[in-house]
Design an enzyme around this catalytic site. Structure first.
Site, PDB file in Angstrom:
ATOM      1  N   GLU A 112       0.790  -1.228   0.000  1.00  0.00           N
ATOM      2  CA  GLU A 112       0.000   0.000   0.000  1.00  0.00           C
ATOM      3  C   GLU A 112       0.826   1.284   0.000  1.00  0.00           C
ATOM      4  OE1 GLU A 112      -3.421  -0.013  -0.220  1.00  0.00           O
ATOM      5  OE2 GLU A 112      -3.077  -2.157  -0.553  1.00  0.00           O
ATOM      6  N   SER A 385     -48.174 -23.571  44.783  1.00  0.00           N
ATOM      7  CA  SER A 385     -47.782 -23.818  46.175  1.00  0.00           C
ATOM      8  C   SER A 385     -46.308 -23.560  46.459  1.00  0.00           C
ATOM      9  CB  SER A 385     -48.132 -25.256  46.565  1.00  0.00           C
ATOM     10  OG  SER A 385     -49.535 -25.438  46.573  1.00  0.00           O
TER      11      SER A 385
END
Length: 640
Positions: A112, A385
């Site tokens: 690059e 319960s």
């Protein structure tokens, strides 16, 4: 980065030959080309310096000092196994420059910007060459961008290819190089650039392409990765190994030209076997019920934007193998209960360590793939319960009642609004005088309602709130029978507080959160508080041991001291078993998503207690047997 990064080999200036230029109106000779290139280079450099003064409306690059790129959040189990990653558009893990392979740094620079360490943001020769090419072509064909220019383009400018944008890149690149060092620019670039397949930055790309950290990339792997930058998806080895190898060869060739590698290193790199990893972005979770719960908690605490971009490292409270065992248990029993007539049943299971209130397993349904709805934390169902211990605890905490106090299981009626309410027991009969221990063991309804009335329903609600049950509650006569909505996590956490004798920490699936640099963001080290009376807590645990030995929970017996309670709603829509040993508390719920009856005669004791027993037997396989503390070890509260 100094020249030592390149093994003390200095970048060499390259001749401008070897590039193909478009022909314009006439044929351009080599000499003419060189003259034009030099001329345009000088013009471009001078123009950019002038523009640096006149471009007043460009972004202020000084803000880059406080720039934090979005990062992926990673979620791990308690032993460090990765469960999933969460991110938005950018899947990124930022790493410092010294943890990036020198091979990759050299390969990217060769590909690059071979003169990166020799220019000040722009490369006049490269810019001049690009201008000649673009003028000849009548459009933008070659960029001439340095790494600094690419970085400012990605951070500050649009991606539209235009001459004015290219000028802006140059201006900003010059400015950026005045405030950041070369190494800082390269580090930011390598962590910012897109590598394909939703991988941003070198670390996630290295893990995806080669299943390793960027720190350990070989020369061959580095050259292949560097070749991706210009067109990541096109040259991806996942898409075409042939094209990827072609770009790899080009990058290696450029490195030889620059004298950054030898011919032998070039040959060896081309021969190196490439072992591909796998595309990791948007992969599924190994434990979706856990990771989804974590994600919800993170989004609630920090916001969704931080969840997707904050780069957090989250250690959960669960062991992946233990969680998998819990999920397998639920799947197995889902099929068994189907065969027993409980069609379309869904299940949830939550296990909590009473000593820390860390969630050890959380299963929100039979199959997370078919339904992401998490019934462990999102579904509020009637506990039946299994709610009764909250009432009996409230009675014990007054100091007026003890496990052997007498209550009456006899007919009674109450005025509820404009009608009379006649509570009934599950079997329809009455048993007369009995102890609280027996009343809970046999899950009698009349005694718990009478006791709730005597203590005060508001006191029962206060107990529930202290235990972390936040569902809407009204002090109605039916409250002691569990006529409210609760989640399995709330039930497991509440019983865990009983099992820890009133000491409580917030129930959580998160141990610790750090940022990507290791700084602690959240530390959930348990800081227990005494929220319940210890004698009353030990007393309700003691009574619930009788449920396991002589009551409705005998089917949950695991041959070690344990306490628990069954739960069955009157219409058999919800059935439960919630129980505990000193080291682990587990709630199991079974019901249907459409809230219809499971089956006539379906009970928590008959159908859910065996699920609890099976899970706890596996969970406690190598855990020492412990006894609960006796209520006598704590001072009994004084009666008001």
């Amino acid at each position: 980065m100094s020249s030592r990064t390149f093994d003390n080999k200095q970048p060499q200036e390259q001749a401008s030959s070897g590039f193909d230029f478009f022909k314009g109106v006439g044929q351009v000779t080599g000499g003419t080309l060189l003259s034009v290139t030099l001329l345009t280079s000088s013009i471009a450099a001078g123009a950019l310096v002038g523009l640096a003064i006149s471009f007043r409306n460009l972004p202020d690059v000084r803000q880059i000092k406080s720039f934090f790129p979005s990062e992926t959040t990673y979620i791990y189990d308690i032993k460090g196994k990765l469960l999933t990653s969460i991110h938005g558009e950018a899947n990124r893990e930022v790493v410092p420059l010294n943890r990036i392979s020198p091979n990759l740094k050299r390969a990217v620079l060769a590909s690059e910007d071979g003169h990166f360490y020799g220019h000040h943001g722009i490369n006049p020769t490269g810019v001049g060459r690009a201008i000649v090419v673009n003028m000849a072509a009548g459009g933008v064909k070659e960029g001439g961008s340095t790494i600094t220019m690419q970085l400012v383009k990605n951070l500050f400018l649009s991606q539209k290819r235009a001459f004015t944008r290219k000028l802006a890149e140059g201006v900003l690149a010059i400015r950026l190089e005045q405030i950041l060092s070369k190494d800082e620019i390269l580090e930011m670039y390598l962590n910012q650039v897109y590598w394909g397949h939703n991988n941003y930055g070198v670390q996630t790309a290295a893990r995806s392409y080669f299943n390793k950290s960027a720190e350990f990339l070989t020369l061959g792997e580095s050259a292949m990765m560097a070749g991706l930058i210009q067109a990541p998806e096109q040259f991806s080895p996942f898409a075409s190994m042939r094209l990827a190898k072609q770009k790899q060869k080009e990058v290696l060739g450029r490195m030889v030209e620059l004298n950054w590698i030898t011919q032998k290193e070039y040959d060896d790199a081309l021969k190196q076997e490439i072992k591909l990893g796998r595309i990791r972005s948007f992969q599924g979770s190994a434990s979706p019920y856990i990771t989804n719960t974590v994600a919800q908690e993170l989004a609630k605490k920090f916001g969704r934007d931080v969840l997707l971009k904050g780069g957090m490292r989250v250690q959960t409270t669960v062991d992946a193998k233990f969680q998998a065992m819990a999920e397998d248990t639920v799947k197995t029993w889902h099929k068994r209960l189907q065969s027993q007539g409980l069609y379309k049943n869904q299940m949830a299971l939550v296990a909590v360590d009473p000593r820390t209130h860390f969630v050890k397993a959380l299963v929100g349904g039979v199959d997370s793939k078919s339904s992401e709805f998490n019934r462990a934390i999102q579904s509020q169902r009637q506990p039946g319960s299994s709610f009764k211990p909250f009432v009996y605890y409230a009675a014990f905490a007054t100091g007026k009642y003890a496990p052997n106090s007498t209550v009456l299981d006899t007919p009674v009626s109450y005025q509820d609004g404009n009608s009379r309410y006649y509570p009934r027991n599950y079997d329809g009969g009455f048993s007369g005088a009995m102890s609280i221990r027996t009343a809970l063991a046999q899950s009698r309804n009349i005694p718990v309602i009478k006791l709730g009335k005597a203590v005060g329903m508001n006191k029962v609600i206060e107990t529930c709130r202290t235990l972390g049950i936040m569902s809407p509650m009204e002090p109605v006569t039916s409250l002691p029978l569990g006529a409210i909505g609760v989640t399995p996590l709330e039930m497991a956490s509440a019983y865990a507080t009983f099992a820890n004798y009133g000491w409580q920490s917030p129930a959580t699936v998160i141990v610790r959160i750090t940022d990507s640099a290791g700084n602690v963001i959240l530390d959930n080290t348990p800081k227990p508080k005494q929220v319940l009376d210890p004698w009353a807590s030990a007393a309700i645990i003691d009574v619930m041991t009788s449920v396991m030995t002589e009551g409705t929970g005998k089917g949950a017996s695991i041959n070690r001291p344990s306490a628990g309670k069954t739960g069955t709603t009157s219409s058999e829509k919800d059935i439960w078993f919630v129980g505990t040993v000193p080291q682990l508390t587990t709630a199991v719920w079974v019901g249907r998503d459409d809230n219809r009856q499971l089956a006539s005669g379906a009970t928590g004791g008959g159908m859910v207690a065996p699920v609890w027993r099976d899970f706890m037997t596996k969970a406690l396989k190598n855990v020492p047997v412990e006894k609960f503390k006796s209520p006598s070890q704590f001072p009994r509260p004084k009666s008001n």
